[in-house]
Scaffold this motif. Structure first.
Motif, short mmCIF file in Angstrom:
data_model
loop_
_atom_site.label_atom_id
_atom_site.label_comp_id
_atom_site.label_asym_id
_atom_site.label_seq_id
_atom_site.Cartn_x
_atom_site.Cartn_y
_atom_site.Cartn_z
N LEU A 55 125.53 17.09 29.77
CA LEU A 55 125.05 17.37 28.42
C LEU A 55 126.13 18.05 27.58
N GLU A 56 126.84 19.00 28.16
CA GLU A 56 127.94 19.65 27.44
C GLU A 56 129.01 18.63 27.05
N ARG A 57 129.34 17.76 28.00
CA ARG A 57 130.35 16.73 27.70
C ARG A 57 129.85 15.79 26.60
N ALA A 58 128.58 15.42 26.68
CA ALA A 58 128.03 14.49 25.69
C ALA A 58 128.08 15.09 24.29
N GLU A 59 127.71 16.35 24.18
CA GLU A 59 127.70 16.97 22.85
C GLU A 59 129.11 17.13 22.29
N ALA A 60 130.06 17.42 23.18
CA ALA A 60 131.45 17.53 22.73
C ALA A 60 132.02 16.16 22.35
N ALA A 61 131.70 15.15 23.15
CA ALA A 61 132.21 13.80 22.88
C ALA A 61 131.59 13.19 21.64
N LEU A 65 133.64 10.99 19.09
CA LEU A 65 133.53 9.54 19.30
C LEU A 65 132.31 8.91 18.65
N ASN A 66 131.31 9.71 18.30
CA ASN A 66 130.09 9.16 17.68
C ASN A 66 129.50 8.05 18.53
N PHE A 67 129.34 8.33 19.82
CA PHE A 67 128.91 7.29 20.75
C PHE A 67 127.40 7.19 20.90
N ALA A 68 126.66 8.22 20.52
CA ALA A 68 125.23 8.29 20.80
C ALA A 68 124.42 8.32 19.51
N VAL A 69 123.20 7.80 19.58
CA VAL A 69 122.25 7.96 18.49
C VAL A 69 121.19 9.00 18.84
N LEU A 70 121.17 9.41 20.09
CA LEU A 70 120.22 10.43 20.54
C LEU A 70 120.76 11.08 21.81
N ILE A 71 120.80 12.42 21.81
CA ILE A 71 121.05 13.20 23.01
C ILE A 71 119.89 14.17 23.13
N ASP A 72 119.09 14.01 24.17
CA ASP A 72 117.85 14.76 24.30
C ASP A 72 117.99 15.81 25.41
N ARG A 73 118.59 16.94 25.05
CA ARG A 73 118.82 18.01 26.03
C ARG A 73 117.51 18.53 26.64
N PRO A 74 116.48 18.86 25.84
CA PRO A 74 115.26 19.39 26.45
C PRO A 74 114.63 18.43 27.46
N ARG A 75 114.58 17.16 27.12
CA ARG A 75 113.96 16.20 28.04
C ARG A 75 114.78 16.08 29.32
N ALA A 76 116.10 16.04 29.19
CA ALA A 76 116.94 15.91 30.38
C ALA A 76 116.74 17.10 31.32
N ILE A 77 116.67 18.29 30.77
CA ILE A 77 116.48 19.47 31.61
C ILE A 77 115.10 19.47 32.25
N THR A 132 118.95 7.91 38.60
CA THR A 132 119.64 8.22 37.35
C THR A 132 118.74 9.08 36.47
N LEU A 133 119.36 9.78 35.53
CA LEU A 133 118.62 10.60 34.58
C LEU A 133 119.19 10.35 33.19
N PRO A 134 118.52 9.55 32.37
CA PRO A 134 119.02 9.27 31.03
C PRO A 134 119.05 10.53 30.17
N LEU A 135 120.17 10.72 29.48
CA LEU A 135 120.34 11.85 28.58
C LEU A 135 120.05 11.50 27.13
N GLY A 136 120.01 10.21 26.81
CA GLY A 136 119.80 9.78 25.45
C GLY A 136 120.09 8.30 25.31
N LYS A 137 120.36 7.89 24.07
CA LYS A 137 120.59 6.47 23.78
C LYS A 137 121.93 6.29 23.07
N THR A 138 122.59 5.18 23.38
CA THR A 138 123.93 4.95 22.86
C THR A 138 123.91 3.99 21.67
N ALA A 139 124.94 4.14 20.85
CA ALA A 139 125.06 3.37 19.61
C ALA A 139 125.33 1.90 19.88
N THR A 140 124.86 1.07 18.96
CA THR A 140 125.04 -0.37 19.02
C THR A 140 125.11 -0.91 17.60
#
Length: 490
Positions: A55-61, A65-77, A132-140
């Motif tokens: 999650l830390e890496r995702a938020e920094a990236a 890079l603008n790679f994600a449309v959603l990063i859901d930290r609460p759900r992942a935890i 696997t544990l999805p952290l969010g959704k990626t851009a397309t």
């Protein structure tokens, strides 16, 4: 069903039944999924710290890079297992597929207020249960229609090798996340090269399974079903074991299931090489040089390499595939029109509306004739394998795609023309339902990755994976990291 569930559970838990032990195996990628699972089982890492670090890496990236449309930290935890030694692999789902509780926005402004999905699509559901544990959704890009990921809804996703360049599309967000070391594996899909193209541009392994091979696909060989779901990875073993675990049983014409390959079997192959594009031109010099070096590498490995040619009129195929692609766009726009009316359609991108207008102009008779021609191309493609076992081509006609190369501000007809020249090689296998892969064995002189494209017939998945393992051992890429990198370096 019991066997399918067992395979999924064991894939990333490390119970790997190898069909061959390689004499010289390439080093695994830093914290690839299998390696990360082993570290958690051994106690060298915990499930909780693994997910929190991702999650830390995702938020920094995301900021770079603008790679994600959603990063859901609460759900992942909240989804963390109670057993901290249970392997759990952080990942992302591409935003063309439904994942329960998250909206599916399809890379489109028309879906910005989409409600959360109420169920998982079948492949996504199977993948999400695979330790696997999805952290969010990626851009397309919008509806996955472009080979770059620069939707008006979300802006450009950038390549960790050089942020002035695109990671490709339509699985560009997933590619950027894996290539930058955010997660070791991410969902990818679609119908004209959208796994192989971003893999080639970001230095990843991108495998397109045969039509009907994977969970969630029709098992009948329907030529209209050109799309396929799979994953993007840094290592061959992660992709191979994902496919072995998530393949659907009993698909028509595919023969035996793909075994759980964990290394090369070592088959020596006749490999045919094509570099010419549909309009008779050659790719750029970096791509040609990469093909030449790949030929030398393959010959040194003991394979028989020779020139080949397209077994049909490539220009005619390109026009017909574009017509089929436009028909798909027309279906998507029709759905938006029915669900949201004219206001929803007005939110769609110019390219989408342009393609849809072309597709809507096809009469039922035109469409049936188009399908007949596509079937003829497929038959010719399959017949050409009398002369070779595997086909080697470029993935794209350019070794890199600058951000804005296919700008929305340009006339849509010009963008389509440039895109079709760029994507000159990969649509053939989607039409044929064939197995294909981009393998990151080369680099351009500017240091950017340069994937090489290998393809077989429908059902040749195991043969291609064997070749991928051979290439990974002969020309390892695991320690080749991009300048924008968030993962471990050893």
């Amino acid at each position: 069903m019991a066997d399918f569930t067992l395979n999924r559970r064991h894939l990333l838990a490390g119970a790997v039944a190898a069909t061959a032990v390689p004499a010289r195996a390439a080093a695994a990628a830093p914290d690839d999924a299998m390696g990360l699972a082993a570290r958690i089982r051994s106690g060298d890492a915990s499930a909780r710290e693994t997910v929190l670090a991702a999650l830390e890496r995702a938020e920094a990236a995301q900021a770079k890079l603008n790679f994600a449309v959603l990063i859901d930290r609460p759900r992942a935890i909240s989804a963390l297992p109670t057993d901290d030694r249970k392997p759990v692999i952080p990942t992302f789902i591409k935003d063309l597929n439904d994942y329960k509780g998250w909206p599916t926005r399809n890379g489109s402004r028309a879906f910005e207020k989409a409600p959360p999905a109420t169920a998982n699509e079948r492949f996504v559901d199977a993948f999400a249960q695979m330790n696997t544990l999805p952290l969010g959704k990626t851009a397309t890009p919008e509806f996955g229609l472009m080979c770059v990921t620069e939707p008006l809804s979300h802006g450009a996703t950038r390549n960790p090798w050089n942020p002035d360049f695109s990671p490709g599309g339509s699985s560009g967000g997933s590619a950027a996340a894996v290539a930058a070391g955010v997660v070791p594996i991410a969902h990818a899909n679609y119908g004209g090269g959208s796994i192989r193209i971003p893999a080639a541009l970001t230095g990843l392994f991108g495998f397109k399974p045969s039509r009907g091979r994977m969970a969630g696909q029709k098992t009948a060989d329907d030529p209209g079903e050109i799309a396929v779901d799979h994953v993007l990875t840094r290592s061959v073993r992660d992709a191979a074991l994902t496919m072995a675990a998530l393949q659907a049983p009993g698909a028509d014409g595919l023969g035996a299931a793909v075994p759980r390959l964990a290394g090369p079997v070592g088959e020596r192959l006749r490999i045919g090489v094509i570099t010419v594009t549909a309009d008779g031109s050659q790719p750029d010099q970096e791509v040609l040089a990469g093909i030449a070096r790949t030929r030398t590498l393959l010959t040194g490995m003991g394979h028989n390499v020779s020139d080949a040619s397209w077994p049909f009129n490539a220009a005619d195929f390109g026009r017909d595939f574009l017509s089929f692609w436009a028909f798909s766009a027309a279906q998507s726009v029709g759905f938006v029109s029915k669900a949201m009316g004219a206001d929803g359609v007005a939110q769609l991108e110019p390219l989408t509306r342009h393609l849809a207008a072309q597709g809507a102009a096809l009469s039922p008779a035109d469409f049936q004739a188009l399908i007949g021609r596509l079937l003829a191309y497929r038959a010719a493609y399959d017949a050409s394998f009398r002369d070779h076992d595997v086909l080697l081509t470029p993935v794209l006609s350019r070794h890199a795609v600058p951000i804005g190369y296919l700008s929305h501000s340009r006339p849509p007809a010009d963008v389509v023309a440039d895109m079709m020249r760029l994507v000159a090689y990969t649509p053939v296998q989607n039409m044929a339902g064939a197995a294909a892969m981009s393998v990151p064995i080369m680099q351009a002189t500017n240091g950017l990755p340069l994937g090489m494209h290998f393809a077989g017939r429908r059902g040749d998945d195991a043969r291609l994976l064997d070749l991928a393992f051979q290439l990974e051992a002969a020309a390892p890429w695991a320690q080749r990291l991009p300048p924008i990198w968030f993962g471990n370096r050893s």
